[in-house]
Enzyme design. Structure first.
Site, PDB file in Angstrom:
ATOM      1  N   GLY A  11      97.577 -26.847  41.015  1.00 15.81           N
ATOM      2  CA  GLY A  11      97.845 -27.218  42.401  1.00 15.81           C
ATOM      3  C   GLY A  11      99.085 -26.525  42.924  1.00 15.81           C
ATOM      4  O   GLY A  11     100.144 -26.550  42.279  1.00 15.81           O
ATOM      5  N   GLY A  13     100.392 -27.277  45.943  1.00 15.95           N
ATOM      6  CA  GLY A  13     100.835 -28.087  47.080  1.00 15.95           C
ATOM      7  C   GLY A  13     102.312 -28.385  46.940  1.00 15.95           C
ATOM      8  O   GLY A  13     103.060 -27.656  46.274  1.00 15.95           O
ATOM      9  N   PHE A  14     102.745 -29.479  47.566  1.00 12.00           N
ATOM     10  CA  PHE A  14     104.167 -29.815  47.528  1.00 12.00           C
ATOM     11  C   PHE A  14     104.646 -30.054  46.099  1.00 12.00           C
ATOM     12  O   PHE A  14     105.749 -29.674  45.741  1.00 12.00           O
ATOM     13  CB  PHE A  14     104.441 -31.048  48.377  1.00 12.00           C
ATOM     14  N   GLY A  15     103.826 -30.697  45.274  1.00 11.25           N
ATOM     15  CA  GLY A  15     104.231 -30.973  43.901  1.00 11.25           C
ATOM     16  C   GLY A  15     104.225 -29.702  43.060  1.00 11.25           C
ATOM     17  O   GLY A  15     105.252 -29.312  42.478  1.00 11.25           O
ATOM     18  N   VAL A  79      89.745 -25.843  38.927  1.00  8.36           N
ATOM     19  CA  VAL A  79      89.844 -26.492  37.616  1.00  8.36           C
ATOM     20  C   VAL A  79      88.778 -27.578  37.553  1.00  8.36           C
ATOM     21  O   VAL A  79      88.693 -28.432  38.445  1.00  8.36           O
ATOM     22  CB  VAL A  79      91.250 -27.095  37.400  1.00  8.36           C
ATOM     23  N   GLU A 170      99.321 -39.791  64.869  1.00  5.39           N
ATOM     24  CA  GLU A 170      99.624 -38.442  65.365  1.00  5.39           C
ATOM     25  C   GLU A 170      98.372 -37.780  65.917  1.00  5.39           C
ATOM     26  O   GLU A 170      98.397 -37.118  66.960  1.00  5.39           O
ATOM     27  CB  GLU A 170     100.257 -37.605  64.250  1.00  5.39           C
ATOM     28  N   ASP A 300     100.517 -36.869  44.762  1.00  6.00           N
ATOM     29  CA  ASP A 300      99.493 -37.829  45.174  1.00  6.00           C
ATOM     30  C   ASP A 300      98.607 -38.279  44.007  1.00  6.00           C
ATOM     31  O   ASP A 300      98.051 -39.376  44.032  1.00  6.00           O
ATOM     32  CB  ASP A 300      98.573 -37.208  46.241  1.00  6.00           C
ATOM     33  N   ALA A 315     104.816 -36.251  50.896  1.00  4.88           N
ATOM     34  CA  ALA A 315     105.386 -35.020  50.361  1.00  4.88           C
ATOM     35  C   ALA A 315     106.704 -35.232  49.601  1.00  4.88           C
ATOM     36  O   ALA A 315     106.893 -34.639  48.528  1.00  4.88           O
ATOM     37  CB  ALA A 315     105.561 -34.011  51.492  1.00  4.88           C
TER      38      ALA A 315
HETATM   39  C1  FAD Z   1      96.728 -34.774  57.653  1.00  2.00           C
HETATM   40  C2  FAD Z   1      97.852 -35.112  56.727  1.00  2.00           C
HETATM   41  C3  FAD Z   1      99.114 -35.371  57.240  1.00  2.00           C
HETATM   42  C4  FAD Z   1     100.178 -35.691  56.388  1.00  2.00           C
HETATM   43  N1  FAD Z   1     101.403 -35.923  56.932  1.00  2.00           N
HETATM   44  C5  FAD Z   1     102.453 -36.157  56.118  1.00  2.00           C
HETATM   45  C6  FAD Z   1     103.761 -36.321  56.656  1.00  2.00           C
HETATM   46  O1  FAD Z   1     103.955 -36.272  57.882  1.00  2.00           O
HETATM   47  N2  FAD Z   1     104.783 -36.530  55.797  1.00  2.00           N
HETATM   48  C7  FAD Z   1     104.586 -36.592  54.433  1.00  2.00           C
HETATM   49  O2  FAD Z   1     105.547 -36.751  53.687  1.00  2.00           O
HETATM   50  N3  FAD Z   1     103.370 -36.449  53.899  1.00  2.00           N
HETATM   51  C8  FAD Z   1     102.297 -36.221  54.700  1.00  2.00           C
HETATM   52  N4  FAD Z   1     101.048 -36.066  54.165  1.00  2.00           N
HETATM   53  C9  FAD Z   1     100.875 -36.233  52.713  1.00  2.00           C
HETATM   54  C10 FAD Z   1     101.334 -35.011  51.951  1.00  2.00           C
HETATM   55  O3  FAD Z   1     100.759 -33.852  52.485  1.00  2.00           O
HETATM   56  C11 FAD Z   1     100.954 -35.202  50.490  1.00  2.00           C
HETATM   57  O4  FAD Z   1     101.552 -36.366  50.008  1.00  2.00           O
HETATM   58  C12 FAD Z   1     101.411 -34.024  49.646  1.00  2.00           C
HETATM   59  O5  FAD Z   1     100.758 -32.851  50.074  1.00  2.00           O
HETATM   60  C13 FAD Z   1     101.108 -34.285  48.186  1.00  2.00           C
HETATM   61  O6  FAD Z   1     101.471 -33.177  47.431  1.00  2.00           O
HETATM   62  P1  FAD Z   1     100.649 -32.820  46.110  1.00  2.00           P
HETATM   63  O7  FAD Z   1     101.313 -31.619  45.531  1.00  2.00           O
HETATM   64  O8  FAD Z   1     100.460 -34.014  45.299  1.00  2.00           O
HETATM   65  O9  FAD Z   1      99.198 -32.418  46.655  1.00  2.00           O
HETATM   66  P2  FAD Z   1      98.757 -31.322  47.702  1.00  2.00           P
HETATM   67  O10 FAD Z   1      99.872 -30.876  48.546  1.00  2.00           O
HETATM   68  O11 FAD Z   1      97.554 -31.886  48.368  1.00  2.00           O
HETATM   69  O12 FAD Z   1      98.318 -30.096  46.802  1.00  2.00           O
HETATM   70  C14 FAD Z   1      97.257 -30.181  45.898  1.00  2.00           C
HETATM   71  C15 FAD Z   1      96.779 -28.779  45.595  1.00  2.00           C
HETATM   72  O13 FAD Z   1      95.893 -28.861  44.484  1.00  2.00           O
HETATM   73  C16 FAD Z   1      94.786 -28.006  44.721  1.00  2.00           C
HETATM   74  N5  FAD Z   1      93.651 -28.535  43.953  1.00  2.00           N
HETATM   75  C17 FAD Z   1      93.097 -29.775  44.013  1.00  2.00           C
HETATM   76  N6  FAD Z   1      92.098 -29.903  43.128  1.00  2.00           N
HETATM   77  C18 FAD Z   1      92.013 -28.705  42.496  1.00  2.00           C
HETATM   78  C19 FAD Z   1      91.146 -28.197  41.482  1.00  2.00           C
HETATM   79  N7  FAD Z   1      90.187 -28.962  40.925  1.00  2.00           N
HETATM   80  N8  FAD Z   1      91.300 -26.922  41.060  1.00  2.00           N
HETATM   81  C20 FAD Z   1      92.264 -26.136  41.628  1.00  2.00           C
HETATM   82  N9  FAD Z   1      93.110 -26.559  42.587  1.00  2.00           N
HETATM   83  C21 FAD Z   1      92.986 -27.834  43.015  1.00  2.00           C
HETATM   84  C22 FAD Z   1      94.570 -28.070  46.227  1.00  2.00           C
HETATM   85  O14 FAD Z   1      93.893 -26.928  46.684  1.00  2.00           O
HETATM   86  C23 FAD Z   1      96.008 -28.147  46.741  1.00  2.00           C
HETATM   87  O15 FAD Z   1      96.534 -26.875  47.026  1.00  2.00           O
HETATM   88  C24 FAD Z   1      99.966 -35.743  54.997  1.00  2.00           C
HETATM   89  C25 FAD Z   1      98.703 -35.477  54.472  1.00  2.00           C
HETATM   90  C26 FAD Z   1      97.651 -35.157  55.322  1.00  2.00           C
HETATM   91  C27 FAD Z   1      96.301 -34.849  54.751  1.00  2.00           C
END
Ligand code: FAD
Length: 414
Positions: A11, A13-15, A79, A170, A300, A315
């Protein structure tokens, strides 16, 4: 041949991205794996869905972001599973071995088993879904212009947003402003009284993470922006034409946007680790999986409690967990014990539209223009890449000054 331990991060994303960066100076080789080649700034997705921003301005290629980091590589692949015993990921592109694993695969929309919603409603979790919403909303107006039946015309321009959390608030505010400030100019023959934007919330208040007066202020502001806010409204069914509420009321609507639930990404259920509420993987306070200290789950996808309550899927949690997972890997390599994760809450923000937001930061509540400015600044700072910041700033300024949204092309017809 390298003898350094290999850390695989699932992933970007933010994490995941923050974890990879935090390992920049660690004596490890890092492989970031994602099914997309970009990092997505999800908090601004609703602006893509409401024609305010183009997707490119809220996403950036992972390789570009990490290009200066010498110990990192990127693999574009899905994955599909994890063999914990062999320390190997199963992916579409073949197995990937690891010494340490950081699972940061995020979340997905939770339809709570309502199959009709999955089929007919719009989720808002990635770029494709945001673009689908934008294309669909704009197409609804095109169809409404030629629809002779008044009931069907009204249904075409009735937009239901479900879920009174920050995303729903929003989305509903931005959608109403798109219609009432921008689209009315493109469709001068449209009877604007036909248009409805409804925000349905199952409980008796919006924005559960904020103090009640702020939630009430947000609801009032939405009403001012002509969003019909309904509390205690539980969706029972949706067939693409009408929303049926528990209690029997039927609202004819050609659009339902589901912002009422999130759960861990489907991979969480496939890795064979113990899960808790919302399908999130239960981890130790050190973010390690019990019995597998080489595996970390963050963001998440991870279930960790704070004062007896699960941490929110936001995030800052993901970014702070990334730091702790990286620290613990470094400490493990140095023969030191891992440290426990403690969340430092930076506060909560939600915008309702131009000049309107609510903020709850370190016990202080504020609203209106000051909160809106804080919201703008925080989001601009967090966006990755100078070009993206500049493009977003220009778009916001243009929209603010001229009541225009640049991304109003229907790029795909459903
Ligand atoms: C519309 C929306 C608005 C939001 N607004 C806010 C906000 O204003 N403030 C805030 O703090 N948070 C907000 N959030 C929540 C925030 O975006 C998440 O909490 C944050 O992105 C979590 O980070 P993460 O790294 O856990 O997952 P993510 O950022 O979701 O990253 C996960 C990554 O894993 C990848 N992935 C998943 N499964 C697989 C797989 N099987 N194989 C390969 N890659 C995979 C995905 O492609 C993605 O790039 C919002 C979320 C959404 C959907």
């Amino acid at each position: 041949m390298t003898t350094r331990p290999r850390v695989v991060v699932v992933g970007a994303g933010f994490g995941g991205l923050w974890a990879a960066r935090a390992l920049a100076r660690a004596p490890v080789d890092v492989t970031v794996v994602d099914r997309h080649n970009y990092h997505l700034f999800q908090p601004l997705l609703y602006q893509v869905a409401t024609a305010g921003l183009e997707p490119e301005s809220i996403a950036r290629p992972v390789r570009t972001i990490l290009r200066k980091q010498r110990n990192v590589d990127f693999r574009l692949t899905e994955v599909t599973g994890v063999d914990l015993a062999r320390r190997e990921l199963a992916t579409d592109g073949g197995p990937i071995g690891y010494d340490y694993l950081i699972l940061a695969m995020g979340g997905e929309t939770n339809y709570f088993g309502l199959d009709a919603l999955r089929r007919h409603a719009f989720g808002l979790k990635d770029i494709d879904e945001a673009e689908l919403i934008k294309n669909h909303v704009l197409a609804c107006f095109e169809h409404a212009m030629t629809e002779p039946d008044p009931d069907r015309r009204r249904a075409l321009v009735t937009f239901v947003v479900v879920g009174g959390g920050p995303t729903g608030v929003e989305m509903a505010g931005a959608l109403s402003e798109l219609i009432r400030l921008v689209l009315v100019k493109d469709y001068p023959r449209l009877n604007v009284k036909d248009v409805r934007v409804l925000l349905l919330e199952a409980t008796d208040r919006l924005l559960a993470a904020m103090p009640a007066p702020l939630a009430a202020a947000a609801a009032q502001k939405l009403w001012d922006k002509l969003v019909e806010v309904r509390h205690g409204a539980v969706v029972a069914d949706y067939d693409g034409q009408a929303v049926r509420l528990k209690g029997g009321e039927v609202v004819p609507a050609g659009t339902l946007i589901w912002a009422a639930g999130v759960r861990a990404a489907s991979l969480a259920a496939k890795v064979g680790l113990p899960t808790a509420a919302q399908g999130r993987v239960r981890v130790e306070p050190t973010l390690q999986v019990a019995g597998h200290p080489e595996v970390y789950v963050i963001g998440d996808a991870a279930y960790v409690e704070n004062d007896g309550k699960p941490l929110p899927m936001v995030a800052p949690v993901a970014m702070q967990m990334a730091q702790v997972a990286a620290t613990n890997i470094r400490r493990g390599l140095a023969g030191q014990p891992p440290v426990a994760f403690r969340f430092r809450d930076p506060g909560t923000l939600a915008t309702i539209g131009r000049n309107a937001a609510v903020a709850y930061i370190h016990g202080f509540s504020f609203r209106g223009f000051p909160a809106w400015v804080v919201w703008l600044v925080v989001h601009l700072i967090q966006l990755i890449g100078f070009r993206n910041k500049l493009v977003v700033l220009i778009n916001w300024a243009w929209d603010y000054l001229f009541y225009e949204r640049g991304a109003r092309l229907i790029t795909r017809r459903g």
